[in-house]
Design an enzyme around this catalytic site. Structure first.
Site, short mmCIF file in Angstrom:
data_model
loop_
_atom_site.label_atom_id
_atom_site.label_comp_id
_atom_site.label_asym_id
_atom_site.label_seq_id
_atom_site.Cartn_x
_atom_site.Cartn_y
_atom_site.Cartn_z
N SER A 189 0.82 -1.21 0.00
CA SER A 189 0.00 0.00 0.00
C SER A 189 0.86 1.26 0.00
CB SER A 189 -0.91 0.02 1.23
OG SER A 189 -1.70 -1.14 1.28
N1 SAH Z 1 -1.27 -4.04 3.55
C1 SAH Z 1 -0.61 -4.75 2.50
C2 SAH Z 1 -1.45 -4.62 1.26
C3 SAH Z 1 -1.33 -5.78 0.38
S1 SAH Z 1 -2.46 -5.76 -0.99
C4 SAH Z 1 0.77 -4.18 2.28
O1 SAH Z 1 0.98 -3.00 2.59
O2 SAH Z 1 1.63 -4.87 1.77
C5 SAH Z 1 -3.85 -6.63 -0.35
C6 SAH Z 1 -3.60 -8.03 0.14
O3 SAH Z 1 -4.88 -8.58 0.46
C7 SAH Z 1 -2.99 -8.97 -0.89
O4 SAH Z 1 -1.84 -9.55 -0.37
C8 SAH Z 1 -4.09 -10.00 -1.15
O5 SAH Z 1 -3.60 -11.30 -1.41
C9 SAH Z 1 -4.84 -9.96 0.16
N2 SAH Z 1 -6.22 -10.47 0.08
C10 SAH Z 1 -7.14 -10.30 -0.91
N3 SAH Z 1 -8.28 -10.94 -0.61
C11 SAH Z 1 -8.07 -11.55 0.61
C12 SAH Z 1 -8.88 -12.36 1.44
N4 SAH Z 1 -10.12 -12.71 1.12
N5 SAH Z 1 -8.35 -12.79 2.60
C13 SAH Z 1 -7.09 -12.45 2.96
N6 SAH Z 1 -6.27 -11.69 2.22
C14 SAH Z 1 -6.76 -11.23 1.05
#
Ligand code: SAH
Length: 210
Positions: A60
């Site tokens: 993010s």
């Molecule tokens: N806060 C993280 C953002 C990663 S992007 C950072 O700063 O790195 C969002 C993440 O949500 C991804 O890794 C994706 O795989 C995860 N995601 C999407 N749907 C999901 C679900 N149903 N359960 C758990 N994780 C999920």
């Protein structure tokens, strides 16, 4: 490339964009974002942008991490927080010094494994990870004072609302092409919904990837 000056500039940008919580700013200042990104992109770690982390996912944008964390903390100190979407673990690390306990769920196992290693390297021990579909939350560990979701569902999952304590807050992006960030507070009688701003997150998907 990850000079103090570049890192200071990011902090100034967060202030300029209206982040006022000094605890949040201090946490972002102290978490080395470059270790959450592949080496080839590490020189861009302190730019205020989302960056790819593999598996079609992104780390993010620092401003959004700050904004979401600030909204989550606005009601006072939090003991137990659930994060859905561990991704790189960056948001997890920022949260970990601001609340007593973090639970973090990720559906893509290789991302979760790396995130866990990074937090251990940073000597962060108040986080428990789970590899699962976080659309259902993590009810066995709940209820939570705060829930932070870093991927966007089409509508707010009722399961997450039910895992909040009264007074607890859910910070969540919602929508398809056009997404909005909401902060939802559980009250004695129901839920209060505040619109924060327009955002762009990867979608919340169902099922798990090994
Ligand atoms: N806060 C993280 C953002 C990663 S992007 C950072 O700063 O790195 C969002 C993440 O949500 C991804 O890794 C994706 O795989 C995860 N995601 C999407 N749907 C999901 C679900 N149903 N359960 C758990 N994780 C999920």
């Amino acid at each position: 490339m990850t000079s103090q000056r570049t890192r200071d500039r990011l902090i100034e940008r967060l202030y300029d964009q209206g982040i006022t919580n000094h605890f949040v700013i201090d946490s972002i200042r102290s978490v080395p974002r470059h270790i959450f990104i592949d080496e080839a992109l590490a020189h861009r770690a302190y730019e205020d942008t989302a960056l790819p982390i593999g598996h079609n996912q992104t780390i993010s944008q620092p401003f959004i991490v700050a904004r979401m964390t600030e909204a989550l903390l606005a009601g006072g100190p939090l003991k137990k927080v659930l994060e859905i979407g561990t991704g790189s673990g960056y948001q997890t690390a920022v949260l970990s010094s601001l609340v007593d306990n973090v639970r973090s769920v990720e559906r893509i196992q290789p991302l979760q494994v790396k995130a866990r290693q990074r937090l251990r390297m940073l000597k962060i021990y108040n986080v428990l990870f789970k590899h699962s579909d976080g659309g259902m939350g993590w009810p066995e560990e709940g209820p939570y004072d705060g829930i932070l979701v870093t991927a966007a569902p089409e509508s707010i999952p009722n399961e997450l609302l039910q895992q909040l304590v009264v007074g607890g807050r859910l910070v969540i992006p919602v929508g398809g092409e056009d997404q909005s960030l909401y902060c939802i507070t559980r009250t004695e009688t129901g839920f209060e919904k505040d619109l924060l701003e327009a955002v762009r997150f990867v979608p919340l998907l169902s099922g798990v990837v090994r």
